[in-house]
Motif scaffolding. Structure first.
Motif, PDB file in Angstrom:
ATOM      1  N   GLU A 182      -2.220  17.723 -16.279  1.00 49.75           N
ATOM      2  CA  GLU A 182      -2.698  19.092 -16.917  1.00 49.75           C
ATOM      3  C   GLU A 182      -2.776  20.115 -16.005  1.00 49.75           C
ATOM      4  O   GLU A 182      -2.401  21.225 -16.053  1.00 49.75           O
ATOM      5  N   SER A 183      -3.302  19.624 -14.691  1.00 52.24           N
ATOM      6  CA  SER A 183      -3.622  20.744 -13.622  1.00 52.24           C
ATOM      7  C   SER A 183      -2.423  21.140 -12.753  1.00 52.24           C
ATOM      8  O   SER A 183      -2.548  22.042 -12.161  1.00 52.24           O
ATOM      9  N   MET A 184      -1.594  20.231 -12.280  1.00 58.25           N
ATOM     10  CA  MET A 184      -0.496  20.298 -11.526  1.00 58.25           C
ATOM     11  C   MET A 184       0.823  19.966 -11.910  1.00 58.25           C
ATOM     12  O   MET A 184       1.739  20.163 -11.267  1.00 58.25           O
ATOM     13  N   GLY A 185       1.050  19.712 -13.291  1.00 52.87           N
ATOM     14  CA  GLY A 185       2.505  19.855 -13.827  1.00 52.87           C
ATOM     15  C   GLY A 185       2.786  18.509 -13.910  1.00 52.87           C
ATOM     16  O   GLY A 185       3.711  17.899 -14.770  1.00 52.87           O
ATOM     17  N   SER A 186       2.249  17.336 -13.130  1.00 56.52           N
ATOM     18  CA  SER A 186       2.736  16.085 -13.013  1.00 56.52           C
ATOM     19  C   SER A 186       1.789  15.118 -12.333  1.00 56.52           C
ATOM     20  O   SER A 186       0.915  15.858 -11.697  1.00 56.52           O
ATOM     21  N   GLU A 187       1.813  13.882 -12.382  1.00 54.53           N
ATOM     22  CA  GLU A 187       1.355  13.110 -11.525  1.00 54.53           C
ATOM     23  C   GLU A 187       1.340  13.387  -9.908  1.00 54.53           C
ATOM     24  O   GLU A 187       2.627  13.875  -9.911  1.00 54.53           O
ATOM     25  N   LYS A 188       0.634  13.295  -9.099  1.00 56.09           N
ATOM     26  CA  LYS A 188       0.819  13.781  -7.691  1.00 56.09           C
ATOM     27  C   LYS A 188       0.188  12.505  -6.675  1.00 56.09           C
ATOM     28  O   LYS A 188      -0.597  11.929  -7.195  1.00 56.09           O
ATOM     29  N   LYS A 189       0.672  12.827  -5.478  1.00 55.54           N
ATOM     30  CA  LYS A 189       0.313  11.535  -4.601  1.00 55.54           C
ATOM     31  C   LYS A 189      -0.961  12.105  -3.896  1.00 55.54           C
ATOM     32  O   LYS A 189      -1.081  13.007  -3.166  1.00 55.54           O
ATOM     33  N   ASP A 248       0.961  -1.195   0.105  1.00 50.03           N
ATOM     34  CA  ASP A 248       0.061   0.067  -0.043  1.00 50.03           C
ATOM     35  C   ASP A 248       0.833   1.170   0.025  1.00 50.03           C
ATOM     36  O   ASP A 248       1.215   1.830   0.970  1.00 50.03           O
ATOM     37  N   LEU A 249       1.122   1.986  -0.903  1.00 52.46           N
ATOM     38  CA  LEU A 249       2.051   2.840  -1.438  1.00 52.46           C
ATOM     39  C   LEU A 249       1.635   4.228  -0.648  1.00 52.46           C
ATOM     40  O   LEU A 249       2.192   5.042  -0.489  1.00 52.46           O
ATOM     41  N   SER A 250       0.053   4.159  -0.655  1.00 52.62           N
ATOM     42  CA  SER A 250      -0.765   5.423  -0.173  1.00 52.62           C
ATOM     43  C   SER A 250      -0.346   5.775   1.231  1.00 52.62           C
ATOM     44  O   SER A 250      -0.449   7.062   1.464  1.00 52.62           O
ATOM     45  N   SER A 251       0.271   4.547   2.029  1.00 50.36           N
ATOM     46  CA  SER A 251       0.368   5.225   3.381  1.00 50.36           C
ATOM     47  C   SER A 251       2.049   5.664   3.415  1.00 50.36           C
ATOM     48  O   SER A 251       2.367   6.054   4.840  1.00 50.36           O
ATOM     49  N   LEU A 252       2.704   5.628   2.619  1.00 46.24           N
ATOM     50  CA  LEU A 252       4.019   6.031   2.520  1.00 46.24           C
ATOM     51  C   LEU A 252       4.148   7.762   2.620  1.00 46.24           C
ATOM     52  O   LEU A 252       3.374   8.259   1.989  1.00 46.24           O
ATOM     53  N   THR A 253       5.069   8.302   3.260  1.00 49.32           N
ATOM     54  CA  THR A 253       5.189   9.708   3.506  1.00 49.32           C
ATOM     55  C   THR A 253       5.952  10.166   2.326  1.00 49.32           C
ATOM     56  O   THR A 253       7.026   9.958   2.200  1.00 49.32           O
ATOM     57  N   ALA A 254       5.383  11.192   1.574  1.00 52.12           N
ATOM     58  CA  ALA A 254       6.111  11.773   0.433  1.00 52.12           C
ATOM     59  C   ALA A 254       6.587  13.106   0.745  1.00 52.12           C
ATOM     60  O   ALA A 254       5.851  13.813   1.429  1.00 52.12           O
ATOM     61  N   PRO A 255       7.572  13.490   0.025  1.00 55.23           N
ATOM     62  CA  PRO A 255       8.004  15.050   0.108  1.00 55.23           C
ATOM     63  C   PRO A 255       6.924  15.899  -0.407  1.00 55.23           C
ATOM     64  O   PRO A 255       6.037  15.502  -1.343  1.00 55.23           O
ATOM     65  N   PRO A 256       6.714  17.267   0.100  1.00 56.65           N
ATOM     66  CA  PRO A 256       5.603  17.964  -0.127  1.00 56.65           C
ATOM     67  C   PRO A 256       5.587  18.295  -1.527  1.00 56.65           C
ATOM     68  O   PRO A 256       4.371  18.464  -1.985  1.00 56.65           O
ATOM     69  N   PHE A 257       6.647  18.375  -2.301  1.00 62.58           N
ATOM     70  CA  PHE A 257       6.249  18.955  -3.720  1.00 62.58           C
ATOM     71  C   PHE A 257       5.136  18.104  -4.664  1.00 62.58           C
ATOM     72  O   PHE A 257       4.735  18.451  -5.650  1.00 62.58           O
ATOM     73  N   ILE A 258       5.285  16.814  -4.278  1.00 64.21           N
ATOM     74  CA  ILE A 258       4.738  15.829  -4.891  1.00 64.21           C
ATOM     75  C   ILE A 258       3.207  15.425  -4.424  1.00 64.21           C
ATOM     76  O   ILE A 258       2.356  14.690  -4.798  1.00 64.21           O
ATOM     77  N   LEU A 259       2.936  16.242  -3.364  1.00 64.55           N
ATOM     78  CA  LEU A 259       1.539  15.880  -2.573  1.00 64.55           C
ATOM     79  C   LEU A 259       0.328  16.653  -3.436  1.00 64.55           C
ATOM     80  O   LEU A 259       0.520  17.735  -3.879  1.00 64.55           O
ATOM     81  N   SER A 260      -0.737  16.077  -3.692  1.00 58.21           N
ATOM     82  CA  SER A 260      -1.873  16.652  -4.240  1.00 58.21           C
ATOM     83  C   SER A 260      -3.000  17.076  -3.216  1.00 58.21           C
ATOM     84  O   SER A 260      -3.116  16.281  -2.126  1.00 58.21           O
TER      85      SER A 260
END
Ligand code: 0T9
Length: 386
Positions: A88-95, A25-37
């Protein structure tokens, strides 16, 4: 590594390492801020209907073959919105925000030009693993779409491989009073561009749309270097109940496609999509997605990640406490709009026709229950003209 802000490089590297050494379950990993949706996964089922005219057109088709083509055209036309709209809306896929159990999302697309009103209802039916159930209906056209989504992820060759678990069933009530069902399976995803911090989705493998009339669409997905050499390519084959090939469609799912046999244009999503109408966050209940994540989303949007992470922890702690209290009280969280079944008979019966893998799947059945009506959303599909 152009897209990664200098101050987040090392945190992105360790995030990628944790993905690589992790499966589940990747959704539970903490990601750096720039990739957060700032958007929760419970909003994603809206992508099924951001071209509501194409959804409604399914009801206007006159023959079994035309109806299968209309369903295929609508389905292909959802892919751009499902899989490229964050780019399109945020420049890349985001988490996306990782939904909590019981989270809700309601919306609608208004009636325009006789297409009828389309309603959207979403409930997060599991937190770990994340499972989202939805029911989309256009009662005046006799259309409903019921489905659920989960993901199994792995890491390979620098990309995240996502196998979608779940399926959708589209039900069409015909003017004759008969009911036609379509079993829709979901493509696999590869998330590329991770190293550079600018992830994007490519679709792979094959998905199917099997009608109860016997017509079958088989859709093959390829990236750069196959079919046409372009990314986001697909080839769809429609076969008749006796297996005879009826139509072949080729193109790129984020732009246009055409009928290979006749040269006629098929789908075209270069025009604007239409977002669902959703009540203002101030008027939403506490379980409704935008209300629930309001403070977190604000933090992410404004670059105030300290507030975002503090507010996120609050929600997570509250959830943990809730689960503990349930254990103590010997109670179980009750789903609001859906009932879980272990074996979906529609999946099993229609899946046999194209040898679906796996041969059986579970499902979440919409209960047509309040407060659906109170929200001004019509319940269930009714016969056209009834
Ligand atoms: C159903 C869709 C699904 C949900 C998302 C894989 C993903 C979660 C599931 C499959 C919708 O109908 C279509 C579109 C996008 C899918 C998401 C893309 C994505 O990256 C996430 C996963 C969980 C991540 O957030 C991975 C980490 C992230 C840093 C990569 C951008």
């Amino acid at each position: 590594r152009g897209a990664v802000p200098a101050t987040q490089r090392s945190s992105w590297t360790s995030f990628l390492k944790s993905i690589a050494s992790f499966s589940g379950d990747l959704s539970s990993l903490t990601a750096p801020p720039f990739i957060l949706s700032p958007t929760s996964l419970t909003e994603f089922p809206a992508y099924w209907c951001e071209r509501p005219d194409l959804f409604s057109a399914i009801a206007d088709a006159k023959t079994d073959e035309d109806r299968s083509l209309a369903v295929l055209k609508w389905f292909i036309s959802t892919l751009k919105d499902q899989y490229t709209s964050r780019n399109e809306s945020m420049g890349s896929e985001k988490k996306p925000l990782n939904p909590v159990l019981g989270e809700l999302f309601y919306g609608h697309w208004p009636d325009k030009n006789g297409r009828g009103k389309t309603n959207l209802l979403v409930e997060q039916v599991s937190h770990h693993p994340p499972i989202t159930a939805y029911y989309i209906s256009n009662p005046s056209k006799g259309l409903s779409l019921q489905g659920h989504n989960a993901q199994k992820t792995s890491f390979s060759g620098g990309s995240i491989i996502v196998r979608q678990v779940g399926h959708a069933v589209l039900t069409v009530l015909l003017p004759s009073g008969d009911k036609e069902e379509f079993l829709i399976t979901l493509p696999r995803l590869r998330i590329d561009g991770l190293w550079y911090g600018s992830p994007y989705i490519e679709l792979t493998d094959t998905s199917y749309i099997q009608s109860s009339t016997g017509w079958l669409s088989t859709i093959e997905y390829k990236g750069k270097g196959y079919f046409s050499g372009k990314s986001h390519s697909f080839k769809a084959v429609l076969s008749a109940p006796d297996g005879a090939l009826a139509d072949t469609i080729e193109g790129t799912w984020h732009t246009t496609s055409k009928n290979v046999l006749t040269g006629a244009p098929f789908h075209d999503v270069t025009g604007l999509k239409e977002e669902a109408t959703v009540v203002d966050v101030e008027q939403q209940g506490e379980w409704e997605s935008r209300q629930l994540w309001r403070a977190v989303a604000k933090g992410i949007r404004e670059g105030d990640f300290e507030t975002a992470s503090r507010e996120k922890s609050k929600i997570e702690n509250e959830q943990r406490q809730r689960r503990k209290d349930e254990v103590t009280a010997g109670t179980k969280w009750e789903l609001k709009h859906f009932v879980h079944i272990d074996n979906d008979p529609t999946y099993e019966n229609l899946g046999k026709l194209f040898k679906a893998n796996p041969p059986t799947e579970d499902a979440y059945i919409f209960q047509h229950n309040p407060p659906f009506g109170e929200l001004g959303l019509e319940t269930g599909a009714v016969k056209p003209g009834a």
